[in-house]
Design a protein around this motif. Sequence first.
Motif, PDB file in Angstrom:
ATOM      1  N   ARG A 101       0.837  -1.212   0.000  1.00 24.22           N
ATOM      2  CA  ARG A 101       0.000   0.000   0.000  1.00 24.22           C
ATOM      3  C   ARG A 101       0.865   1.252   0.000  1.00 24.22           C
ATOM      4  NH1 ARG A 101      -2.671  -2.880   4.250  1.00 24.22           N
ATOM      5  NH2 ARG A 101      -4.535  -3.977   3.476  1.00 24.22           N
ATOM      6  N   ARG A 102       1.921   1.254   0.813  1.00 26.43           N
ATOM      7  CA  ARG A 102       2.801   2.421   0.856  1.00 26.43           C
ATOM      8  C   ARG A 102       3.525   2.613  -0.462  1.00 26.43           C
ATOM      9  NH1 ARG A 102       6.366   2.233   6.197  1.00 26.43           N
ATOM     10  NH2 ARG A 102       7.212   4.047   5.097  1.00 26.43           N
ATOM     11  N   MET A 103       3.879   1.524  -1.132  1.00 29.04           N
ATOM     12  CA  MET A 103       4.562   1.648  -2.419  1.00 29.04           C
ATOM     13  C   MET A 103       3.628   2.232  -3.472  1.00 29.04           C
ATOM     14  SD  MET A 103       7.728   1.055  -3.203  1.00 29.04           S
ATOM     15  CE  MET A 103       8.194  -0.199  -2.019  1.00 29.04           C
ATOM     16  N   MET A 104       2.377   1.789  -3.525  1.00 27.02           N
ATOM     17  CA  MET A 104       1.413   2.330  -4.480  1.00 27.02           C
ATOM     18  C   MET A 104       1.099   3.787  -4.180  1.00 27.02           C
ATOM     19  SD  MET A 104       0.854  -0.020  -6.674  1.00 27.02           S
ATOM     20  CE  MET A 104      -0.603   0.600  -7.501  1.00 27.02           C
ATOM     21  N   ASP A 105       1.096   4.140  -2.905  1.00 30.29           N
ATOM     22  CA  ASP A 105       0.876   5.543  -2.539  1.00 30.29           C
ATOM     23  C   ASP A 105       2.079   6.407  -2.912  1.00 30.29           C
ATOM     24  OD1 ASP A 105      -0.587   7.695  -0.931  1.00 30.29           O
ATOM     25  OD2 ASP A 105       1.339   7.576   0.136  1.00 30.29           O
ATOM     26  N   ARG A 106       3.286   5.878  -2.741  1.00 29.45           N
ATOM     27  CA  ARG A 106       4.491   6.659  -3.038  1.00 29.45           C
ATOM     28  C   ARG A 106       4.627   6.938  -4.530  1.00 29.45           C
ATOM     29  NH1 ARG A 106       9.533   7.812  -0.670  1.00 29.45           N
ATOM     30  NH2 ARG A 106       8.863   6.797   1.263  1.00 29.45           N
ATOM     31  N   VAL A 107       4.340   5.965  -5.379  1.00 32.34           N
ATOM     32  CA  VAL A 107       4.461   6.180  -6.826  1.00 32.34           C
ATOM     33  C   VAL A 107       3.279   6.959  -7.387  1.00 32.34           C
ATOM     34  CG1 VAL A 107       5.860   4.121  -7.117  1.00 32.34           C
ATOM     35  CG2 VAL A 107       3.385   3.970  -7.390  1.00 32.34           C
ATOM     36  N   GLY A 108       2.236   7.147  -6.599  1.00 31.59           N
ATOM     37  CA  GLY A 108       1.106   7.958  -7.032  1.00 31.59           C
ATOM     38  C   GLY A 108       0.048   7.227  -7.832  1.00 31.59           C
ATOM     39  N   LEU A 109       0.133   5.915  -7.957  1.00 33.94           N
ATOM     40  CA  LEU A 109      -0.882   5.185  -8.714  1.00 33.94           C
ATOM     41  C   LEU A 109      -2.142   4.945  -7.894  1.00 33.94           C
ATOM     42  CD1 LEU A 109       1.293   2.496 -10.566  1.00 33.94           C
ATOM     43  CD2 LEU A 109       0.365   4.644 -11.466  1.00 33.94           C
ATOM     44  N   VAL A 139     -10.155   4.729 -12.376  1.00 33.57           N
ATOM     45  CA  VAL A 139     -11.586   4.462 -12.434  1.00 33.57           C
ATOM     46  C   VAL A 139     -12.350   5.666 -12.957  1.00 33.57           C
ATOM     47  CG1 VAL A 139     -13.600   3.809 -11.039  1.00 33.57           C
ATOM     48  CG2 VAL A 139     -11.364   2.783 -10.578  1.00 33.57           C
ATOM     49  N   ASP A 140     -11.864   6.876 -12.710  1.00 36.30           N
ATOM     50  CA  ASP A 140     -12.540   8.083 -13.163  1.00 36.30           C
ATOM     51  C   ASP A 140     -12.240   8.430 -14.612  1.00 36.30           C
ATOM     52  OD1 ASP A 140      -9.920   8.786 -12.890  1.00 36.30           O
ATOM     53  OD2 ASP A 140     -10.254  10.335 -11.359  1.00 36.30           O
ATOM     54  N   GLY A 141     -11.554   7.543 -15.347  1.00 36.33           N
ATOM     55  CA  GLY A 141     -11.310   7.762 -16.767  1.00 36.33           C
ATOM     56  C   GLY A 141     -10.030   8.500 -17.089  1.00 36.33           C
ATOM     57  N   LEU A 142      -9.188   8.760 -16.130  1.00 29.61           N
ATOM     58  CA  LEU A 142      -7.924   9.448 -16.370  1.00 29.61           C
ATOM     59  C   LEU A 142      -6.790   8.441 -16.525  1.00 29.61           C
ATOM     60  CD1 LEU A 142      -8.188  12.392 -13.806  1.00 29.61           C
ATOM     61  CD2 LEU A 142      -8.738  12.420 -16.245  1.00 29.61           C
ATOM     62  N   ARG A 143      -5.729   8.886 -17.198  1.00 30.20           N
ATOM     63  CA  ARG A 143      -4.549   8.045 -17.362  1.00 30.20           C
ATOM     64  C   ARG A 143      -3.487   8.484 -16.359  1.00 30.20           C
ATOM     65  NH1 ARG A 143      -1.001   7.657 -22.880  1.00 30.20           N
ATOM     66  NH2 ARG A 143      -0.191   9.626 -22.038  1.00 30.20           N
ATOM     67  N   PRO A 144      -3.020   7.591 -15.488  1.00 31.36           N
ATOM     68  CA  PRO A 144      -2.055   7.994 -14.456  1.00 31.36           C
ATOM     69  C   PRO A 144      -0.685   8.284 -15.043  1.00 31.36           C
ATOM     70  CG  PRO A 144      -2.354   5.634 -14.409  1.00 31.36           C
ATOM     71  CD  PRO A 144      -3.330   6.157 -15.430  1.00 31.36           C
ATOM     72  N   ASP A 145       0.066   9.047 -14.300  1.00 36.02           N
ATOM     73  CA  ASP A 145       1.434   9.390 -14.695  1.00 36.02           C
ATOM     74  C   ASP A 145       2.386   8.393 -14.052  1.00 36.02           C
ATOM     75  OD1 ASP A 145       3.694  10.562 -15.604  1.00 36.02           O
ATOM     76  OD2 ASP A 145       3.546  12.386 -14.391  1.00 36.02           O
ATOM     77  N   VAL A 146       3.207   7.759 -14.857  1.00 32.56           N
ATOM     78  CA  VAL A 146       4.163   6.753 -14.352  1.00 32.56           C
ATOM     79  C   VAL A 146       5.594   7.244 -14.480  1.00 32.56           C
ATOM     80  CG1 VAL A 146       2.652   4.802 -14.780  1.00 32.56           C
ATOM     81  CG2 VAL A 146       4.152   5.593 -16.608  1.00 32.56           C
ATOM     82  N   TRP A 147       5.800   8.534 -14.690  1.00 33.02           N
ATOM     83  CA  TRP A 147       7.156   9.069 -14.829  1.00 33.02           C
ATOM     84  C   TRP A 147       7.871   8.987 -13.482  1.00 33.02           C
ATOM     85  CZ3 TRP A 147       9.497  14.251 -13.976  1.00 33.02           C
ATOM     86  CH2 TRP A 147      10.714  14.379 -14.644  1.00 33.02           C
ATOM     87  N   LYS A 148       9.111   8.592 -13.501  1.00 31.47           N
ATOM     88  CA  LYS A 148       9.960   8.442 -12.315  1.00 31.47           C
ATOM     89  C   LYS A 148       9.474   7.337 -11.380  1.00 31.47           C
ATOM     90  CE  LYS A 148      11.838  13.138 -12.063  1.00 31.47           C
ATOM     91  NZ  LYS A 148      12.009  14.339 -11.209  1.00 31.47           N
ATOM     92  N   SER A 149       8.729   6.371 -11.901  1.00 31.53           N
ATOM     93  CA  SER A 149       8.255   5.290 -11.029  1.00 31.53           C
ATOM     94  C   SER A 149       9.408   4.477 -10.463  1.00 31.53           C
ATOM     95  CB  SER A 149       7.306   4.379 -11.807  1.00 31.53           C
ATOM     96  OG  SER A 149       6.109   5.047 -12.115  1.00 31.53           O
ATOM     97  N   ALA A 150      10.411   4.189 -11.285  1.00 30.57           N
ATOM     98  CA  ALA A 150      11.545   3.393 -10.805  1.00 30.57           C
ATOM     99  C   ALA A 150      12.281   4.097  -9.671  1.00 30.57           C
ATOM    100  CB  ALA A 150      12.494   3.094 -11.963  1.00 30.57           C
ATOM    101  N   ARG A 151      12.486   5.398  -9.788  1.00 27.07           N
ATOM    102  CA  ARG A 151      13.178   6.134  -8.725  1.00 27.07           C
ATOM    103  C   ARG A 151      12.346   6.153  -7.448  1.00 27.07           C
ATOM    104  NH1 ARG A 151      17.312   9.873  -9.241  1.00 27.07           N
ATOM    105  NH2 ARG A 151      17.091   9.650 -11.488  1.00 27.07           N
ATOM    106  N   LEU A 152      11.028   6.332  -7.598  1.00 30.16           N
ATOM    107  CA  LEU A 152      10.158   6.346  -6.424  1.00 30.16           C
ATOM    108  C   LEU A 152      10.088   4.979  -5.759  1.00 30.16           C
ATOM    109  CD1 LEU A 152       7.271   8.550  -7.870  1.00 30.16           C
ATOM    110  CD2 LEU A 152       9.012   9.246  -6.227  1.00 30.16           C
ATOM    111  N   VAL A 153      10.100   3.919  -6.546  1.00 27.64           N
ATOM    112  CA  VAL A 153      10.118   2.572  -5.978  1.00 27.64           C
ATOM    113  C   VAL A 153      11.404   2.337  -5.201  1.00 27.64           C
ATOM    114  CG1 VAL A 153      10.289   0.132  -6.594  1.00 27.64           C
ATOM    115  CG2 VAL A 153       8.523   1.553  -7.635  1.00 27.64           C
TER     116      VAL A 153
END
Length: 608
Positions: A101-109, A139-153
């Motif tokens: 849960r903390r990892m998904m919150d940190r990357v913003g997904l 779920v609201d129809g938006l596309r999430p931003d995955v930029w810098k996901s590796a660094r955040l992980v």
Amino acid sequence: MIGKLRRGTHVEGLLRYLFGPDAEGEPRDAHIVAGFRAPAELEPGWRTDGRRDLRRLGTLLNQPVKVLGERNYRKPVWHLSLRAAPEDPVLTDAQWARIARRMMDRVGLAPLGDPDAVRWVAVRHAVDHVHVVATLACVDGLRPDVWKSARLVRDGCRAVEDELGLRWSAPIDRTAAPAPTRGEMEKARREGRTEHPRATLRRHVQEAAAIARTEHEFFELLREAGVLVRYRHSRESPEQVIGYAVALPDHRTATGPAVWYGGAKLAADLTLPKLRARWPTLVPPVSGRDLNALTVRAYLRATIRRAARGSRDGGEFLAGLRAAGVVVQATRSDVDPAQITRYAVTLPGHHDAQGRPAWHSGDDLAADLSWTGLCRAWNRGLPAPSPAAEPSDDECRAIHQDAVRAVAFAAAEVRGHCVTGSQAARDVCWATADLLHSAALATGDRHLGRTADAYDRAARPPHGRIPGPTVGGDRLRGMARVLAITSAGEGPGPRPGPRPGPRPGPQILVALASALQALVDAIRDFYHRTRQRAQVAAATTASRHLAAVARGRSAWPVSGGDEQRTAAQVAMADHPHPWTAPPLGVPQAPPPGRHATQPPRRSPGRRG
């Protein structure tokens, strides 16, 4: 904790892998520990044939993707595997759920408390790791931003390590060299290679960059080492070189072309812009200010020979010398001012006792380096002077003594920066790698080669930043270029292996290794103060290899076979007149001060 991030196109196939049997066909105890809903609601059921029914879970994860339609990512499946170290304690399901849960919150997904975030599940695949699977559609129809996901992980993994006391891992600071892919390692194993081609090419490039003085010389050294070189030109200005790639002649694809690696694929500091920062523009490549006169003569002689080999006439020869940082003085004829009759060279900062530049003519350095002899060779198309039997033993010893002094100066500079807290020591840390690679190349010593490889991460500046030049760093780089001439003029090659030409005695090698160990220890203390544990570990390992050389455990290769020198030969190596056993049956002259007929004295109390 290590987090490995990958992207895919179909979530159904990934779910089948996670809940399916292992490689031996045995069922796994795979179960969901966290997700966008309660784990009990998402846990897949069982089919009549004993397999998991993954249709409902796959449909739930794919619903937002289908709503997003054409605005979706080309690879909408986000897959993160989190693995603890073998020595870490076994974490419970509740701990893995909190980590996910903390990892998904940190990357913003999937921020905590956001019902419109992406849909995801965390599957515990084994006792030491979990897999987090998400579809990149909100779920609201938006596309999430995955930029810098590796660094955040990576940052999230380090936070978990500090919280739970797990094994420490390094941050993403671009100081680690890119690791070989699984395909590269498998191919290297099939071909019987002792190391993968990426590591071999990285070492070739690092050695060439350490001793090169210009960009042209850098690529020339690579070609001399048997490396294929390809340039990358600018689209706007085709004559401008903006990058390069290297390849091994015997490393090819299944269809035949060579496998090329750009500089960035080898290391962050081996791109062409970063390499150009190594080659000085405001300071000479080698300064003669702190060098012994014998060192200057040997370096000038080697530089003249290299310039002569790459020139077709006198103009190219003098231009090559100036490009290598040598100060040239040409004497012209009184009858024809356009004709050069003699030349002399020196290094910047090399002066005599009166403070004037100490010039050396070509014929003073070697009989075949006179201006007349060089012009005769160019006009007749004769081969250039060869670097046979150079430098001499005395010059080789002087070069290594100058290297010891330069290393000691750099170590004192780093110690001073540790006290003041200055970041200027990073230039010395970067330049130390050049000297280590040059020393390993010149001596062929296996411990020095291992030292250069182990020190690699401690040398590279974080995040690709180029440190500002310092006096200690410039001296180390200049000494690396000077030290390279003791390898008898050869370019970078594989390590370890016998190098032709004179070698320093064991005492000088031990002195150099002890000075390098003191420098590496100072660098380790500097990184300890800046809390860069990966660099501390690299410097500690390098210091351990240098300690093996300083203790005299370094095995010198012999250039005529595989025989090893005896202890007596090692002890007499640095003696000005090495002793050899007299031939049997041949009368020997008496020692000085003793008459030939005088009988030898006997010690008191000893019977004859």
